[in-house]
Structures are given as structure tokens and as C-alpha cells.
Design a protein around this motif. Structure first.
Motif, PDB file in Angstrom:
ATOM      1  N   VAL A   1       1.017  -0.762  -0.238  1.00 48.60           N
ATOM      2  CA  VAL A   1       0.034  -0.125  -0.014  1.00 48.60           C
ATOM      3  C   VAL A   1       1.219   0.994  -0.248  1.00 48.60           C
ATOM      4  CG1 VAL A   1      -1.803   1.250   0.974  1.00 48.60           C
ATOM      5  CG2 VAL A   1      -1.637  -1.665   1.312  1.00 48.60           C
ATOM      6  N   PRO A   2       0.850   2.111  -1.287  1.00 51.84           N
ATOM      7  CA  PRO A   2       1.694   2.736  -1.409  1.00 51.84           C
ATOM      8  C   PRO A   2       1.098   4.058  -0.656  1.00 51.84           C
ATOM      9  CG  PRO A   2       1.445   2.792  -3.260  1.00 51.84           C
ATOM     10  CD  PRO A   2       0.287   1.768  -2.509  1.00 51.84           C
ATOM     11  N   GLN A   3       1.881   4.875   0.559  1.00 47.63           N
ATOM     12  CA  GLN A   3       1.300   6.147   1.184  1.00 47.63           C
ATOM     13  C   GLN A   3       1.935   7.249   1.604  1.00 47.63           C
ATOM     14  OE1 GLN A   3       1.472   6.159   5.905  1.00 47.63           O
ATOM     15  NE2 GLN A   3      -0.140   5.273   5.155  1.00 47.63           N
ATOM     16  N   GLY A   4       1.094   8.328   0.632  1.00 45.57           N
ATOM     17  CA  GLY A   4       1.985  10.076   0.615  1.00 45.57           C
ATOM     18  C   GLY A   4       1.793  10.450   1.935  1.00 45.57           C
ATOM     19  N   GLY A   5       0.984  11.604   1.648  1.00 43.85           N
ATOM     20  CA  GLY A   5       1.217  12.188   2.951  1.00 43.85           C
ATOM     21  C   GLY A   5      -0.304  11.663   3.723  1.00 43.85           C
ATOM     22  N   ASN A   6      -0.585  10.315   3.030  1.00 39.74           N
ATOM     23  CA  ASN A   6      -2.255  10.072   4.162  1.00 39.74           C
ATOM     24  C   ASN A   6      -3.058  11.153   4.058  1.00 39.74           C
ATOM     25  OD1 ASN A   6      -3.742   8.358   4.847  1.00 39.74           O
ATOM     26  ND2 ASN A   6      -2.455   8.144   6.778  1.00 39.74           N
ATOM     27  N   THR A   7      -2.718  12.228   3.504  1.00 37.92           N
ATOM     28  CA  THR A   7      -4.183  12.983   3.454  1.00 37.92           C
ATOM     29  C   THR A   7      -5.499  12.507   2.515  1.00 37.92           C
ATOM     30  OG1 THR A   7      -3.764  14.676   1.635  1.00 37.92           O
ATOM     31  CG2 THR A   7      -2.881  14.661   4.173  1.00 37.92           C
ATOM     32  N   SER A   8      -5.815  11.276   1.836  1.00 39.93           N
ATOM     33  CA  SER A   8      -7.092  10.615   0.885  1.00 39.93           C
ATOM     34  C   SER A   8      -8.179  10.833   1.174  1.00 39.93           C
ATOM     35  CB  SER A   8      -6.253  10.392  -0.329  1.00 39.93           C
ATOM     36  OG  SER A   8      -5.982   8.772   0.462  1.00 39.93           O
ATOM     37  N   LEU A   9      -9.215  10.994   1.513  1.00 38.95           N
ATOM     38  CA  LEU A   9     -10.147  10.958   2.172  1.00 38.95           C
ATOM     39  C   LEU A   9     -10.756   9.969   1.360  1.00 38.95           C
ATOM     40  CD1 LEU A   9     -11.120  14.392   1.661  1.00 38.95           C
ATOM     41  CD2 LEU A   9     -10.549  13.384   3.429  1.00 38.95           C
TER      42      LEU A   9
ATOM     43  N   GLY B   1      -1.597   9.995  -7.023  1.00 39.12           N
ATOM     44  CA  GLY B   1      -1.970   8.887  -7.238  1.00 39.12           C
ATOM     45  C   GLY B   1      -3.907   9.208  -7.668  1.00 39.12           C
ATOM     46  N   THR B   2      -3.506  10.027  -6.821  1.00 41.01           N
ATOM     47  CA  THR B   2      -5.567  10.516  -6.601  1.00 41.01           C
ATOM     48  C   THR B   2      -5.466  11.378  -7.821  1.00 41.01           C
ATOM     49  OG1 THR B   2      -4.855  12.414  -5.794  1.00 41.01           O
ATOM     50  CG2 THR B   2      -5.381  10.531  -4.317  1.00 41.01           C
ATOM     51  N   ASN B   3      -4.946  11.503  -8.890  1.00 36.15           N
ATOM     52  CA  ASN B   3      -4.873  12.620  -9.418  1.00 36.15           C
ATOM     53  C   ASN B   3      -6.029  13.820  -9.382  1.00 36.15           C
ATOM     54  OD1 ASN B   3      -5.190  13.540 -12.626  1.00 36.15           O
ATOM     55  ND2 ASN B   3      -6.805  12.483 -12.991  1.00 36.15           N
TER      56      ASN B   3
HETATM   57  C1  LIG Z   1      -8.146  19.212   4.271  1.00 39.83           C
HETATM   58  C2  LIG Z   1      -7.987  18.637   2.619  1.00 39.83           C
HETATM   59  C3  LIG Z   1      -8.190  19.200   2.016  1.00 39.83           C
HETATM   60  C4  LIG Z   1      -8.472  19.000   0.570  1.00 39.83           C
HETATM   61  N1  LIG Z   1      -8.656  19.122  -0.804  1.00 39.83           N
HETATM   62  C5  LIG Z   1      -8.405  18.314  -2.125  1.00 39.83           C
HETATM   63  C6  LIG Z   1      -8.157  19.079  -2.854  1.00 39.83           C
HETATM   64  O1  LIG Z   1      -8.978  20.628  -3.325  1.00 39.83           O
HETATM   65  N2  LIG Z   1      -8.296  18.874  -4.212  1.00 39.83           N
HETATM   66  C7  LIG Z   1      -8.320  17.347  -3.691  1.00 39.83           C
HETATM   67  O2  LIG Z   1      -7.953  16.629  -5.033  1.00 39.83           O
HETATM   68  N3  LIG Z   1      -8.242  16.629  -2.541  1.00 39.83           N
HETATM   69  C8  LIG Z   1      -8.276  17.368  -1.866  1.00 39.83           C
HETATM   70  N4  LIG Z   1      -8.105  16.732  -0.362  1.00 39.83           N
HETATM   71  C9  LIG Z   1      -7.306  15.104  -0.965  1.00 39.83           C
HETATM   72  C10 LIG Z   1      -6.285  14.901  -0.781  1.00 39.83           C
HETATM   73  O3  LIG Z   1      -5.069  15.810  -0.542  1.00 39.83           O
HETATM   74  C11 LIG Z   1      -5.210  14.376  -1.773  1.00 39.83           C
HETATM   75  O4  LIG Z   1      -5.986  13.180  -2.439  1.00 39.83           O
HETATM   76  C12 LIG Z   1      -4.241  14.381  -2.207  1.00 39.83           C
HETATM   77  O5  LIG Z   1      -4.014  13.786  -3.431  1.00 39.83           O
HETATM   78  C13 LIG Z   1      -3.016  13.264  -1.386  1.00 39.83           C
HETATM   79  O6  LIG Z   1      -1.981  12.950  -1.594  1.00 39.83           O
HETATM   80  P1  LIG Z   1      -0.984  13.233  -0.068  1.00 39.83           P
HETATM   81  O7  LIG Z   1       0.616  12.638  -0.230  1.00 39.83           O
HETATM   82  O8  LIG Z   1      -1.983  12.595   0.828  1.00 39.83           O
HETATM   83  O9  LIG Z   1      -1.393  10.968  -0.143  1.00 39.83           O
HETATM   84  P2  LIG Z   1      -2.484  10.001   0.412  1.00 39.83           P
HETATM   85  O10 LIG Z   1      -3.561   9.702   1.104  1.00 39.83           O
HETATM   86  O11 LIG Z   1      -1.086   9.009   1.413  1.00 39.83           O
HETATM   87  O12 LIG Z   1      -2.383   8.417  -0.737  1.00 39.83           O
HETATM   88  C14 LIG Z   1      -3.508   8.708  -2.478  1.00 39.83           C
HETATM   89  C15 LIG Z   1      -3.813   7.253  -2.489  1.00 39.83           C
HETATM   90  O13 LIG Z   1      -2.494   7.686  -3.824  1.00 39.83           O
HETATM   91  C16 LIG Z   1      -1.189   6.440  -3.342  1.00 39.83           C
HETATM   92  N5  LIG Z   1      -0.251   6.878  -3.802  1.00 39.83           N
HETATM   93  C17 LIG Z   1       0.771   7.627  -2.835  1.00 39.83           C
HETATM   94  N6  LIG Z   1       1.740   7.403  -3.357  1.00 39.83           N
HETATM   95  C18 LIG Z   1       2.084   6.697  -3.937  1.00 39.83           C
HETATM   96  C19 LIG Z   1       2.886   6.631  -5.098  1.00 39.83           C
HETATM   97  N7  LIG Z   1       4.225   7.328  -4.988  1.00 39.83           N
HETATM   98  N8  LIG Z   1       2.473   5.991  -5.933  1.00 39.83           N
HETATM   99  C20 LIG Z   1       1.782   5.499  -5.962  1.00 39.83           C
HETATM  100  N9  LIG Z   1       0.337   5.657  -5.657  1.00 39.83           N
HETATM  101  C21 LIG Z   1       0.770   6.653  -4.159  1.00 39.83           C
HETATM  102  C22 LIG Z   1      -1.982   5.960  -2.210  1.00 39.83           C
HETATM  103  O14 LIG Z   1      -1.920   4.767  -2.192  1.00 39.83           O
HETATM  104  C23 LIG Z   1      -3.582   6.533  -2.293  1.00 39.83           C
HETATM  105  O15 LIG Z   1      -3.805   5.396  -3.358  1.00 39.83           O
HETATM  106  C24 LIG Z   1      -8.024  17.208   0.563  1.00 39.83           C
HETATM  107  C25 LIG Z   1      -7.705  16.224   1.457  1.00 39.83           C
HETATM  108  C26 LIG Z   1      -8.056  17.157   3.203  1.00 39.83           C
HETATM  109  C27 LIG Z   1      -7.068  16.419   3.936  1.00 39.83           C
END
Ligand SMILES: Cc1cc2nc3c(=O)[nH]c(=O)nc-3n(C[C@H](O)[C@H](O)[C@H](O)COP(=O)(O)OP(=O)(O)OC[C@H]3O[C@@H](n4cnc5c(N)ncnc54)[C@H](O)[C@@H]3O)c2cc1C
Length: 469
Positions: free
Chosen positions: A70-78, A149-151
Motif C-alpha cells: 500500500v503506497p502512502q504519501g501524506g495520508n490525506t486522501s479521503l 495517485g488520486t489525480n
Molecule cells: C483538508 C483537505 C483538503 C483537501 N482538498 C483537496 C482538493 O481541493 N483537491 C483534491 O484533489 N484533493 C483534496 N484533498 C484530498 C487529498 O489531499 C488528495 O487526495 C491528495 O492527492 C492526497 O495526497 P497524499 O500524499 O496525502 O496521498 P495519500 O493519501 O497518501 O495517498 C493517496 C492515494 O495515492 C496512492 N499513492 C500515494 N503515493 C503513491 C505513489 N508514490 N505511487 C503510487 N500511488 C501512490 C495511495 O496508495 C492512495 O491510494 C484534501 C484533503 C484534505 C485533508
């Protein structure tokens, strides 16, 4: 089983060393649950690779031992995409792969590792008078790999597109450990299928992004930002269209929220005060920006909005006169999810509809939710500029069966979105929360194409199982 796990543990330790393989309960707990604390099993361990070669070695080991990754970046996805659905998993934290390799001012590109935090990239680019135009509330934690990852979309997608439009090249570790180096810095690259696009929005189910070449733009030197209170959602659509026509390519953001969202924010989040004397029911935050110093943006915005004041489409409004005021207006928009979260139990939806249908969708989804659960509280906000609605529901006072109604409520919201030509997943992905529902709304052809892709690229199903398909 125990022996197999021991052998795996030893192999991981040998491969990654003490810093790269964490198995203490407190380390696992720190990565096990998602941002909303709704999903996540405690994994076997946390792998923290420092290079692409280490990612490749981890994938090979996991494949050999039948362990999910399970790849994890900032773990902020919802939607629970970045956490495990089974304990027989490894969380692959990209936090140590956080180098910015190059910032190329001639090519307008940056080559970065997947663990670079978005806000850190923004900061670094400032010194070069360049900008990476993706902005969202979680940018202090979200990483480039997670955003791919989430586009991710965010508030400027109407002008610059989503992550897939900002990624020129990628390096990806595939499910058998092979490294695909497609990190080319080209705008025009049509030598076959658009492989890089396939990984944008694939949520770690097809491969692990280790490096990206990102598209940059000249940094804006001026911005004009206004907050407006409006009589109804139709007025918001009219103003959105008016701004599009009268401010053209300067328009970077048209964000909307409603009085219930503002009330939750004022109730829960400190240091925020009511921004306008006249309450909305509906509010718009609009911004225009330019990288040309001679352009008088406040005049352009003022002229565009004066027409709307005259027709009664704007009840009240303010234009920020300093960077601090601009930041305060944006803080209101960006803290809306936090206000909603602090209110307690919630059901979130992230849908998109064609912009012109947004008001009709919100009305219909609200009515549909009310039919399922009388008194349910609706808090829609989002990116009016691209038709993206975050449609949040809170239970009525004293409601004891809110969670049990989730499927029915979500069905009502998604059916309304689809009826208006929309999508049930706009920018937050599907994660594990929406997989089942997404399958219901897919055509047979779409479902079959997606499954074929998944089984071709990940035949043993070890890449983030239980997500997307
Ligand atoms: C307060 C708040 C506001 C937000 N606003 C927005 C917004 O306006 N627009 C928006 O689009 N999103 C928003 N989000 C959602 C979130 O920030 C996005 O989804 C962001 O892209 C997640 O990035 P992350 O690094 O935290 O990814 P994670 O949560 O760690 O991972 C997201 C997904 O990507 C995969 N992944 C992670 N790293 C990799 C890698 N290196 N290779 C392949 N897959 C990977 C994970 O397995 C997971 O499926 C918000 C979230 C919060 C908490």
C-alpha cells in the motif's frame, strides 16, 4: 504463517536497514489509519525506501512472499486509499524520497521524487519566479506521488487542469519490480499509448510512482481576490459565467460554499470571523491572477463585478486589499472540510457535474437525501469553476441510525449526479470507500476494461488491493 512472516521480516530488514523497515507498534499505528480515521488495518510493517532501487527491491520481496503493498504519501486522501485492507500488507511510505532533483527555468519543468510535499515544492519555486499551479487545503502534507495517485484537482483546476495535465513524465516501479523510466520532459510525446496518464488516478493499484517531471508556469506577480454573498445558487452560476466571459484567461478560481458550511466553520475553527456583514445563503470566492506586472487586476475584477451588483446577483462583497486579507479569505474556503469534520459524524461525497448543472444537482441531491433521512443537514462546497461539489451530510439532532443509512444516502446523491451527466468521483479517487458503488455505476464495458488493465499490470493482485477495482 508465522514462519513465513518472520522470513519476510528478516528479508525486509536486510534490504532496508533499521531506518527503512519499521515494525514497532507505535510506528505501525502512526501509518495504519486514514485521515478521517475510518479505515485501515495494522500492517506487518512500514517500509521507508530512500531510492527507486529500494522500492524495486521491496516490490520483488513482497511479490515473492505474497504480501500486499500500500503506497502512502501524506495520508490525506479521503476514501481510505492509502491504508491497508488486510494485515498481510506493507505500507510503503514515500517520505524519505523527498528530493527535488532539478528546477529547469528554460524548460519550465521540475523533476522531483514522489515524496516531495506540495507546499515544499511551492516554496522552492518562489526563488525561481516559477509556480506549480496545484493548490489544495492539504498541501502542507500531501506529496507528489499521492497527488498523482488520486489525480488531485484543487482550486485552480479550472485554469490549469488536474494532476494528469501537469505531469509530463513519470518513473514507476511495476508490480514485478521492473522500473519504467518515462521521465521525459516533453509537452508533445505521442509515441504510443499515454502510459503516464494511466498512472494518474490509479491510486497505487498499477505501480508505484517514484519520480515525476512536472510542468511549471511563470509565478503570478499580482492577484485580485473577492468574497461575495449571493441570494441563491443560480446567481452563483450566473456570476461564474460572467467572470469567465469578462476576465478571460486571468480567472484562476471560482469556489463556492453555503451558509451552513460557514456556520460550522465559525462554530469549530478558532480565529475565523464572519467575513461579510450580509450573510449569503451562498458565497463565492473568486480570484484572478497574472504574471504581467502592468495589468491592473483590481480594476478588471471591480468592473466585472459591478454589473452583478447592479442586477442584484451580489448581496455583499469584499475585495482583498492586502496579501493578509487574501490569505484570510482563502483560509475560510480551505478550512471548510475541517469545520465539517469537527462537527462529528459525517458522510462525504465528492462528485462533479457539468458546471451549468451544479445548482440543479445540489437541489436534487439535497431533496433526495431529505427523502432518505428527514432533517439531514447538507453542507455542499467546492470548485464551482469546474463543477466539483463536495456534498457533505451530517445527521439531524438525536439521529441514531445515520451510519446505517449511508448506502441509501450515497445512492441518492450519486444518482442525482449521474442524472445530471456527472461523475461519482471528482478528485478524491475511489479508495476503498467507493469501490462497490463505483462498480454499480460503471457500464459493463468500462468495468471489463478496468479489470483487464488491472490484471495485466498486476497479475497477482499485490498492488494496493481492494481499491479502485
Ligand atoms: C483538508 C483537505 C483538503 C483537501 N482538498 C483537496 C482538493 O481541493 N483537491 C483534491 O484533489 N484533493 C483534496 N484533498 C484530498 C487529498 O489531499 C488528495 O487526495 C491528495 O492527492 C492526497 O495526497 P497524499 O500524499 O496525502 O496521498 P495519500 O493519501 O497518501 O495517498 C493517496 C492515494 O495515492 C496512492 N499513492 C500515494 N503515493 C503513491 C505513489 N508514490 N505511487 C503510487 N500511488 C501512490 C495511495 O496508495 C492512495 O491510494 C484534501 C484533503 C484534505 C485533508
Amino acid at each position: 504463517m508465522r514462519d513465513r512472516n518472520c522470513a519476510f521480516d528478516l528479508a525486509m530488514k536486510e534490504c532496508l536497514g533499521e531506518r527503512g523497515w519499521l515494525t514497532r507498534p507505535e510506528d505501525k499505528a502512526a501509518h495504519a489509519r486514514d485521515w478521517l480515521d475510518r479505515y485501515g488495518e495494522v500492517p506487518l510493517g512500514i517500509a521507508r525506501p530512500a531510492s527507486t532501487a529500494e522500492v524495486s527491491a521491496i516490490v520483488r520481496l513482497c511479490a515473492e512472499h505474497g504480501i500486499s503493498i500500500v503506497p502512502q504519501g501524506g495520508n490525506t486522501s479521503l476514501n481510505g486509499g492509502s491504508v491497508a485492507i488486510s494485515p498481510a500488507s506493507v505500507i510503503l511510505s514515500m517520505a524519505r524520497m523527498n528530493r527535488i532533483h532539478t528546477i529547469d527555468a528554460a524548460d519550465f519543468t521540475a523533476t522531483v521524487e514522489a515524496g516531495v510535499v506540495l507546499a515544499h515544492l511551492h516554496e522552492k519555486l518562489t526563488a525561481h519566479n516559477l509556480a506549480f499551479p496545484l493548490h489544495l487545503g492539504a498541501e502542507g502534507s500531501a506529496q507528489i506521488g499521492g497527488l498523482i495517485g488520486t489525480n488531485a484537482g484543487g482550486s485552480h483546476a479550472m485554469r490549469y487542469g488536474m494532476m494528469q495535465d501537469l505531469v509530463l513524465g513519470l518513473e514507476v516501479v511495476l508490480a514485478d519490480g521492473t522500473v519504467w523510466d518515462g521521465s521525459r520532459a516533453l509537452i508533445k510525446d505521442n509515441a504510443g499509448y499515454q502510459l503516464r496518464r494511466l498512472f494518474c488516478g490509479s491510486e497505487g493499484t498499477l505501480g508505484i510512482v517514484t519520480k515525476a517531471v512536472l510542468r511549471l508556469f511563470p509565478a503570478p506577480v499580482a492577484r485580485a481576490t473577492a468574497l461575495l454573498a449571493l441570494p441563491d445558487p443560480d446567481a452563483a452560476l450566473r456570476i461564474g459565467a460572467l467572470l469567465r466571459a469578462s476576465t478571460g484567461e486571468f480567472l484562476t478560481a471560482v469556489e463556492f460554499f453555503n451558509e451552513p458550511g460557514l456556520s460550522l466553520l465559525l462554530k469549530h475553527v478558532p480565529h475565523i470571523s464572519r467575513p461579510l456583514e450580509t450573510p449569503g445563503p451562498v458565497y463565492l470566492l473568486v480570484e484572478i491572477a497574472t504574471s504581467i506586472p502592468e495589468i491592473e487586476l483590481p480594476d478588471i475584477l471591480d468592473r466585472a463585478l459591478s454589473a452583478a451588483f447592479e442586477t442584484g446577483d451580489v448581496l455583499d462583497g469584499t475585495i482583498a486589499t492586502s496579501e493578509a486579507q487574501r490569505a484570510a479569505l482563502w483560509r475560510i474556503r480551505e478550512e471548510l472540510p475541517e469545520g465539517q469534520r469537527l462537527e462529528g459524524r459525517q458522510i462525504k461525497h465528492d462528485v462533479s457535474v457539468p458546471v451549468a448543472r451544479l445548482a440543479a444537482f445540489v437541489a436534487e441531491a439535497s431533496a433526495g437525501s431529505e427523502r432518505v433521512l428527514a432533517g439531514v443537514r447538507v453542507n455542499p462546497f467546492g470548485h464551482l469553476g469546474d463543477g466539483n461539489v463536495h456534498f457533505n451530510l451530517s445527521p439531524p439532532e438525536g439521529c441514531t441510525d445515520f451510519e446505517e443509512r449511508e448506502m441509501q444516502l450515497s445512492q441518492a446523491v450519486y444518482e442525482a449526479a449521474v442524472r445530471h451527466g456527472g461523475s461519482i468521483a471528482a478528485e478524491h479517487g475511489l479508495g476503498q470507500a467507493k469501490v462497490e458503488l463505483a462498480d454499480r455505476f460503471r457500464s459493463t464495458t468500462e468495468r471489463s476494461l478496468m479489470r483487464q488493465l488491472k490484471s495485466t499490470l498486476d497479475p497477482h493482485g499485490i498492488m494496493n488491493p481492494g481499491k479502485v477495482v
